[in-house]
Design an enzyme around this catalytic site. Structure first.
Site, PDB file in Angstrom:
ATOM      1  N   SER A   1      41.991  51.217  34.408  1.00  0.00           N
ATOM      2  CA  SER A   1      41.719  50.694  35.749  1.00  0.00           C
ATOM      3  C   SER A   1      40.277  50.925  36.160  1.00  0.00           C
ATOM      4  O   SER A   1      39.852  50.432  37.197  1.00  0.00           O
ATOM      5  CB  SER A   1      42.581  51.411  36.779  1.00  0.00           C
ATOM      6  OG  SER A   1      43.859  51.619  36.334  1.00  0.00           O
TER       7      SER A   1
ATOM      8  N   ASN B   1      39.213  47.880  41.527  1.00  0.00           N
ATOM      9  CA  ASN B   1      39.298  49.231  42.086  1.00  0.00           C
ATOM     10  C   ASN B   1      38.032  49.686  42.797  1.00  0.00           C
ATOM     11  O   ASN B   1      38.085  50.592  43.630  1.00  0.00           O
ATOM     12  CB  ASN B   1      39.724  50.220  41.010  1.00  0.00           C
ATOM     13  CG  ASN B   1      41.222  50.125  40.807  1.00  0.00           C
ATOM     14  OD1 ASN B   1      41.982  50.109  41.777  1.00  0.00           O
ATOM     15  ND2 ASN B   1      41.647  50.006  39.569  1.00  0.00           N
TER      16      ASN B   1
ATOM     17  N   HIS C   1      42.996  44.374  32.165  1.00  0.00           N
ATOM     18  CA  HIS C   1      43.524  45.205  33.246  1.00  0.00           C
ATOM     19  C   HIS C   1      44.629  44.464  33.990  1.00  0.00           C
ATOM     20  O   HIS C   1      44.364  43.525  34.747  1.00  0.00           O
ATOM     21  CB  HIS C   1      42.355  45.568  34.191  1.00  0.00           C
ATOM     22  CG  HIS C   1      42.748  46.445  35.326  1.00  0.00           C
ATOM     23  ND1 HIS C   1      42.074  46.474  36.520  1.00  0.00           N
ATOM     24  CD2 HIS C   1      43.759  47.336  35.455  1.00  0.00           C
ATOM     25  CE1 HIS C   1      42.650  47.332  37.325  1.00  0.00           C
ATOM     26  NE2 HIS C   1      43.668  47.870  36.709  1.00  0.00           N
TER      27      HIS C   1
ATOM     28  N   GLU D   1      42.471  41.350  34.933  1.00  0.00           N
ATOM     29  CA  GLU D   1      41.007  41.410  34.950  1.00  0.00           C
ATOM     30  C   GLU D   1      40.541  41.572  33.507  1.00  0.00           C
ATOM     31  O   GLU D   1      41.046  42.433  32.786  1.00  0.00           O
ATOM     32  CB  GLU D   1      40.590  42.665  35.746  1.00  0.00           C
ATOM     33  CG  GLU D   1      39.703  42.419  36.909  1.00  0.00           C
ATOM     34  CD  GLU D   1      39.387  43.711  37.685  1.00  0.00           C
ATOM     35  OE1 GLU D   1      39.929  44.808  37.414  1.00  0.00           O
ATOM     36  OE2 GLU D   1      38.568  43.607  38.599  1.00  0.00           O
TER      37      GLU D   1
END
Ligand code: CAA
Length: 307
Positions: free
Chosen positions: A130, A214, A164, A176
């Site tokens: 992440s 994130n 991701h 992602e």
């Protein structure tokens, strides 16, 4: 029009059978229709995950979303590798491995080193990290004493990529895609094609701490935790404000529980260390909750209590 790039994945390996690994195995078997080899060092984790997968398939059948034959075929595509007798070597014939272990840079680097020693040189090695640098993970595949620029140095590093997924993987539509400095164009294109075959839309992010998702989500969650810490409002009212006021599907505190508070903390630490920017500094309350092993939904206690 040019033909779409084929992912060329005849068998996929999934490393880690936690909530993310299970979801990736699920969409691989059901949507991409690819045989899956699943590996986790914890037999209990694997058993719990497979039970949950059976529940998901049964729910989809009962809602008429899939036929029972499709569910059976998907379930039959999943083979669990024995950690003690097969381990990572069990991935030797797969075309892609997707790593979904804990958010820890040393662990991921050591797994990718072992993977590069086990898989064939055409295998794509994707990380579901992440926040951790894909470039740093890719560098772990270069054998000791070998120049990064040499053919041997590039052999595995150019096949490392970030893929991701989002939790819950069967529901969230995004993946992602992140290129390391070393990632080759064919690797990127095949990884993208695989995510699409899993039923996902793809966005591309540079290899910066937290990527796009994130770097934006974690300050939001952290701000909600600090708002609670300061006593500005109750946890219920903080979540309700964002849910009903801004139309989020769940409030930030509930979302943090759902992601896992240890995962949130690990991502925030990566963001803070990687940028030095104080806006990413984890709140003391989050650190204390992780110290107390209140990890959110998976541990039965986080900001809320769970059965
Ligand atoms: N696994 C699989 N499916 C699940 C699930 C799970 N863990 N939880 C819920 N679902 C399914 C339900 O079965 C249901 O499916 P159907 O439509 O077929 O019935 C559907 O999701 C909706 O569930 P519910 O009706 O029970 O509840 P809901 O409407 O509140 O939706 C939710 C649940 C989809 C989780 C929704 O609350 C949501 O979208 N929350 C935000 C999730 C989010 O932001 N995820 C990203 C987190 S960040 C991340 O993962 C990456 C990172 O790097 C940290």
């Amino acid at each position: 029009m040019a033909a779409p790039i084929a992912h060329g994945v005849r068998t996929v390996g999934v490393l880690g059978a936690g909530q993310m690994g299970l979801g990736i195995a699920y969409v691989s078997a059901l949507r991409a229709r690819v045989p899956v080899l699943l590996l986790d060092r914890s037999k209990d984790q694997v058993a719990n995950s497979l039970r949950f997968m059976d529940k998901l398939l049964a729910k989809d059948i009962s809602k008429g979303k899939i036929h029972d034959i499709e569910a059976k075929e998907a379930r039959d595509r999943i083979t669990v590798l024995d950690y003690d007798t097969q381990g990572i070597k069990g991935f030797r014939d797969v075309d892609m491995v997707i790593e979904a272990a804990s958010e820890n840079v040393q662990l991921k680097r050591s797994l990718f080193k072992s993977l590069s020693e086990a898989v064939n040189p055409d295998c794509i090695m994707a990380s579901n990290t992440s926040s951790i640098s894909i470039t740093k993970i890719a560098a772990a595949t270069i054998p000791e004493g070998v120049a990064a620029s040499s053919e041997q140095g590039r052999k595995f590093a150019e096949r490392v990529v970030g893929l991701h997924f989002f939790n819950p993987v069967p529901v969230m539509k995004l993946v992602e895609l992140i290129a390391a400095l070393q990632t080759s164009q064919p690797t990127l294109e095949r990884a993208r094609a695989y995510a699409v075959a899993c039923g996902k839309e793809v966005t591309v992010s540079q290899d910066v701490p937290g990527f796009v998702s994130n770097a934006v989500l974690m300050p939001f969650i952290n701000e909600a935790i600090m708002t609670l810490e300061k006593g500005v409002a109750t946890k219920e009212d903080i979540d309700k404000t964002l849910k009903l006021g801004m139309g989020h599907p769940m409030g930030p505190l509930q979302l943090a529980d759902f992601i896992g508070l240890d995962t949130c903390l690990a991502i925030q630490q990566t963001l803070y260390q990687g940028t030095g920017d104080s806006k990413y500094r984890p709140s003391v309350l989050l650190e204390r909750m992780v110290d107390a092993k209140w990890l959110g939904k998976k541990s039965g206690k986080g900001f809320y209590d769970y059965d």
